[in-house]
Structure formats: structure tokens, C-alpha cells
Design a protein around this motif. Structure first.
Motif, short mmCIF file in Angstrom:
data_model
loop_
_atom_site.label_atom_id
_atom_site.label_comp_id
_atom_site.label_asym_id
_atom_site.label_seq_id
_atom_site.Cartn_x
_atom_site.Cartn_y
_atom_site.Cartn_z
N ALA A 1 -98.24 -70.81 -55.99
CA ALA A 1 -98.75 -69.98 -57.21
C ALA A 1 -100.10 -69.27 -56.87
CB ALA A 1 -98.99 -71.15 -58.08
N VAL A 2 -100.83 -69.81 -56.16
CA VAL A 2 -102.16 -69.35 -55.81
C VAL A 2 -102.04 -67.96 -54.99
CG1 VAL A 2 -104.27 -69.37 -54.66
CG2 VAL A 2 -103.67 -71.08 -55.89
N GLN B 1 -113.27 -81.49 -48.01
CA GLN B 1 -113.67 -80.20 -48.00
C GLN B 1 -112.42 -79.36 -47.74
OE1 GLN B 1 -116.29 -79.16 -44.89
NE2 GLN B 1 -118.18 -79.84 -45.77
N PHE B 2 -112.33 -78.01 -48.34
CA PHE B 2 -111.10 -77.18 -48.16
C PHE B 2 -110.77 -76.89 -46.71
CE2 PHE B 2 -108.16 -73.62 -48.84
CZ PHE B 2 -107.33 -74.14 -49.67
N ALA B 3 -111.96 -76.66 -45.98
CA ALA B 3 -111.77 -76.17 -44.55
C ALA B 3 -111.16 -77.48 -43.79
CB ALA B 3 -113.31 -76.16 -44.08
N HIS B 4 -111.23 -78.86 -44.18
CA HIS B 4 -110.52 -79.59 -43.51
C HIS B 4 -108.90 -79.66 -43.80
CE1 HIS B 4 -114.14 -82.33 -41.82
NE2 HIS B 4 -114.46 -81.08 -41.74
N ALA B 5 -108.62 -79.33 -44.89
CA ALA B 5 -107.07 -79.32 -45.27
C ALA B 5 -106.41 -78.15 -44.57
CB ALA B 5 -107.09 -79.14 -46.80
N TYR B 6 -107.21 -76.97 -44.31
CA TYR B 6 -106.78 -75.77 -43.66
C TYR B 6 -106.59 -76.25 -42.21
CZ TYR B 6 -105.89 -71.10 -42.09
OH TYR B 6 -105.35 -70.03 -41.26
N MET B 7 -105.35 -76.03 -41.60
CA MET B 7 -105.32 -76.29 -40.08
C MET B 7 -105.06 -75.11 -39.21
SD MET B 7 -102.42 -79.27 -40.26
CE MET B 7 -102.53 -81.00 -41.10
N GLY B 8 -105.83 -74.02 -39.68
CA GLY B 8 -106.00 -72.93 -39.04
C GLY B 8 -104.71 -71.93 -38.92
N GLN B 9 -103.69 -72.30 -39.69
CA GLN B 9 -102.45 -71.45 -39.65
C GLN B 9 -101.86 -71.81 -40.98
OE1 GLN B 9 -99.59 -73.08 -36.83
NE2 GLN B 9 -99.80 -75.61 -37.65
N PRO B 10 -100.94 -70.56 -41.45
CA PRO B 10 -100.04 -70.84 -42.50
C PRO B 10 -99.45 -72.18 -42.93
CG PRO B 10 -99.91 -68.75 -41.77
CD PRO B 10 -100.51 -69.47 -40.80
N PRO B 11 -99.53 -72.69 -43.99
CA PRO B 11 -98.64 -73.96 -44.34
C PRO B 11 -97.28 -73.90 -43.84
CG PRO B 11 -100.10 -73.45 -46.29
CD PRO B 11 -100.00 -72.06 -45.41
N THR B 12 -96.65 -74.56 -43.42
CA THR B 12 -95.17 -74.62 -42.82
C THR B 12 -94.12 -75.21 -43.68
OG1 THR B 12 -95.55 -76.93 -41.91
CG2 THR B 12 -95.93 -75.15 -40.38
N ALA B 13 -94.90 -76.00 -44.73
CA ALA B 13 -93.97 -76.24 -45.89
C ALA B 13 -94.81 -76.27 -47.16
CB ALA B 13 -93.45 -77.84 -45.85
N PRO B 14 -95.26 -75.11 -47.89
CA PRO B 14 -96.38 -74.95 -48.83
C PRO B 14 -95.78 -75.70 -50.23
CG PRO B 14 -95.25 -72.91 -48.18
CD PRO B 14 -94.70 -73.79 -47.30
N LEU B 15 -96.43 -76.40 -50.80
CA LEU B 15 -96.30 -77.07 -52.06
C LEU B 15 -96.56 -75.91 -53.19
CD1 LEU B 15 -97.78 -80.60 -51.81
CD2 LEU B 15 -95.27 -79.67 -51.35
N TRP B 16 -95.87 -76.19 -54.42
CA TRP B 16 -95.80 -75.11 -55.72
C TRP B 16 -97.42 -74.66 -55.84
CZ3 TRP B 16 -98.46 -75.73 -59.90
CH2 TRP B 16 -98.89 -77.06 -60.29
N PRO B 17 -98.39 -75.40 -55.77
CA PRO B 17 -99.57 -74.83 -56.28
C PRO B 17 -100.09 -73.85 -55.23
CG PRO B 17 -99.87 -77.17 -56.30
CD PRO B 17 -98.72 -77.01 -55.60
N TRP C 1 -104.96 -66.16 -48.47
CA TRP C 1 -106.20 -66.54 -49.05
C TRP C 1 -106.89 -67.80 -48.74
CZ3 TRP C 1 -106.19 -71.26 -51.19
CH2 TRP C 1 -104.71 -71.76 -51.50
N PHE C 2 -106.17 -68.61 -47.98
CA PHE C 2 -106.54 -70.03 -47.56
C PHE C 2 -107.23 -69.94 -46.47
CE2 PHE C 2 -103.12 -69.39 -44.82
CZ PHE C 2 -101.83 -69.01 -45.59
#
Length: 323
Positions: A75-76, A56-72, A84-85
Motif C-alpha cells: 500500500a505504501v 527502529q525502522f532501520a532495523h526492520a529493513y534488511m538492505g534489500q527489497p522485501p521478498t514477501a511484502p505484506l499488504w501495508p 521508499w523503504f
């Protein structure tokens, strides 16, 4: 001629069960149908994992913006804007719908592409917080290979092209899966070096792991760690299977034995060191243990002859007897 000769040898190795047994067109069509069915199972498994929280995407999102975002993720964000996340539940439902659609209609590119895009973004977000986890990578690679499945057949000529494309997708998926193990095997060889010839290297690794997992000692660790011969034999067998894994793509007799061996490797790793790769087990089961190109009947002599290095003397004896 120089370019085509190696390809002819590869094609002969893949399409033939043995040295004198060729696959008929009917058998190849049946194998292609099996590839489509494997695709259905793949997307059904993806839908199951999304619906039961595994992916689930909800489990990948930790409630805060990514600290080291990968290129996808970048891109989104560039396409849709920041934040958006935060709509993690909406994204999860969209991914679930795409996975269900792909399971029901695996030949429609739209569903496969949507499923792959969801999985790519999910894996990228889960690894955009400063740590990389490889648990979903094999499933992502297979999803990429399945993007090349053919559409609906239109006439006899297109049916033949469809068969060839299905088989190419199967080899592509198997190659991506097995390449990861070959790279892992060479990485182990490079970093272990002289430890490969040690008689207690694996036991020491297990004892170190026991210190890390003091609160949750794995099931088999105490027994295996006390028997150096068993631990080191498992280590050598793992190196052999991983280093030569990629060759299995071109040796149908080894699809099921190596698939089963790698599945047991992951199960044993979980019982020995609490290292779990459950998604890999399913991918190995689908595309190797259930390989449509594997022979219907198990042949021990043919399997032994197909083994890398080990099978060389047996192949030489067979050729000598055939003269």
C-alpha cells in the motif's frame, strides 16, 4: 429485550467491583483519567523503543527489497513509489516524532494515527522477508485500540461521553491483549490433545528445547526438566490462564492477578526456553497490572469467586448464604 439483557449483564460485571459495590461517577472519571495516562505511558514506551533501536525502522529493513511484502508495504509502495523503504533513517525519525507528540498530547488524533501508521509499517516490513515474528503484534493491537481515545472535553455532556469512550478503549485494548492468549490456549489444547493429561509432556518439550539451545542453556531449564510434577503443573496452569484469559476483561478483580501471572509466564518462558516477549510484558503491565478498573484493595475471597470454573462453587456458596 433479548439484545439488551446480555449487555446489561456484561455492563454489571465490568462496572461493579463486587455484587453489591458499584462504581461512582467520580470513580469512573478517575478511571478514565487513568486510561489517558496509560496512553501517555504507551507512547512514551514506543518513543523509547524507537530511540533505542528496539523498534527502529532501520532495523526492520534488511538492505534489500522485501521478498514477501505484506499488504501495508504494498500500500505504501503504491502511494509513494518503489524504494521508499531505503530511506529507513528518515522514516525512523518521523516515527519518533509522532510517538513523542502522542505521549505529550494523547488526545490529538494526528499524533496517535501517525504513531500507529509507523508501527504498522515497521511490523509489516519486519515480517515481509519470509518469516513471521509475533513479538510486536500485541503492541500494534494496543496502538489500534488507542486510536479511539476521545478528544478534548467540551462541557459536562461531552465529559460523560469522554469517560465512556475512555473505558471502552480500555476494554478494547484489554480484549485484544487477552484474546491473543485465549487463542494461544485453544491452539495448545488442539495440538496437544491427549498430551494434556500426560505427566511428562512438558519435560519432554523442555529436553527438546535443550537440544536446540545447546550453546545457551536457559537458566531454569535443567532444574525444571528433571521434575516432571513441576513442569507439568506449570503446563496445566498456563493452559488454564490462557484459555480463560478473555473472560478477565469482564472481571476487574482478576485484572491484576492475571496480568501479573501472564507477565511471569513470559519471564519464565524466557528463563526456561529462551523465548522472549518483552513488549508483551510491558503491555500486560500497563493495561492489566495497572488497570484503572481494578479494585484499589486486593480481596482474596472476591478474587477466588471471580476465577473461571474454580470460582463457581464459591459463588454458589455465597448465594446460598445470602438467602
Amino acid at each position: 429485550m433479548r439484545a439488551t439483557a446480555p449487555m446489561r449483564r456484561i455492563r454489571k460485571s465490568v462496572l461493579q467491583v463486587g455484587e453489591a459495590e458499584r462504581r461512582s461517577e467520580a470513580e469512573l472519571r478517575a478511571a478514565a483519567t487513568g486510561v489517558i495516562m496509560l496512553g501517555r505511558f504507551y507512547y512514551l514506551f514506543l518513543a523509547f523503543n524507537i530511540g533505542t533501536s528496539g523498534l527502529q525502522f532501520a532495523h526492520a529493513y534488511m538492505g534489500q527489497p522485501p521478498t514477501a511484502p505484506l499488504w501495508p508495504i504494498d500500500a505504501v509502495g503504491w502511494l509513494t513509489g518503489s524504494g521508499w523503504f531505503e530511506h529507513d533513517r528518515v522514516v525512523t525519525v518521523i516515527g519518533l516524532l509522532f510517538a513523542i507528540g502522542a505521549a505529550g498530547f494523547p488526545r490529538l488524533l494526528l499524533w496517535r494515527l501517525g504513531s500507529f501508521a509507523y508501527l504498522l509499517v515497521h511490523v509489516a516490513l519486519a515480517n515481509s522477508y519470509g518469516a513471521i515474528n509475533h513479538g510486536s503484534h500485541i503492541m500494534l493491537f494496543v496502538g489500534f485500540a488507542l486510536l479511539f481515545l476521545p478528544g478534548r472535553d467540551e462541557g459536562r455532556l461531552m465529559a460523560r461521553k469522554s469517560v465512556l469512550r475512555c473505558l471502552a478503549v480500555l476494554w478494547f485494548a484489554q480484549g485484544l491483549i487477552l484474546l491473543s492468549y485465549t487463542l494461544s490456549g485453544f491452539w495448545k489444547l488442539w495440538h496437544s490433545r491427549l498430551e494434556v493429561f500426560s505427566t511428562d509432556a512438558m519435560s519432554r518439550i523442555l529436553l527438546d528445547r535443550a537440544l536446540l539451545e545447546a550453546d545457551n542453556i536457559p537458566l531454569l531449564l535443567p532444574f525444571v526438566a528433571q521434575h516432571n510434577w513441576l513442569a507439568q503443573s506449570m503446563w496445566w496452569l498456563t493452559l488454564y490462564i490462557e484459555v480463560f484469559a478473555l473472560l478477565v476483561v469482564f472481571r476487574p478483580h482478576l485484572h491484576r492477578p492475571f496480568g501479573a501471572a501472564l507477565m511471569l509466564f513470559h519471564i519464565t518462558s524466557d528463563w526456561l526456553m529462551n523465548i522472549s516477549f518483552s513488549l508483551n510484558i510491558v503491555m500486560l503491565g500497563l493495561f492489566l497490572l495497572l488497570s484503572p478498573l481494578a479494585p484499589d484493595r486486593f480481596s482474596l475471597p472476591a478474587t477466588v469467586r471471580s476465577l473461571p470454573l474454580v470460582g463457581i462453587p464459591f459463588r454458589l456458596m455465597q448465594r446460598r448464604n445470602a438467602l
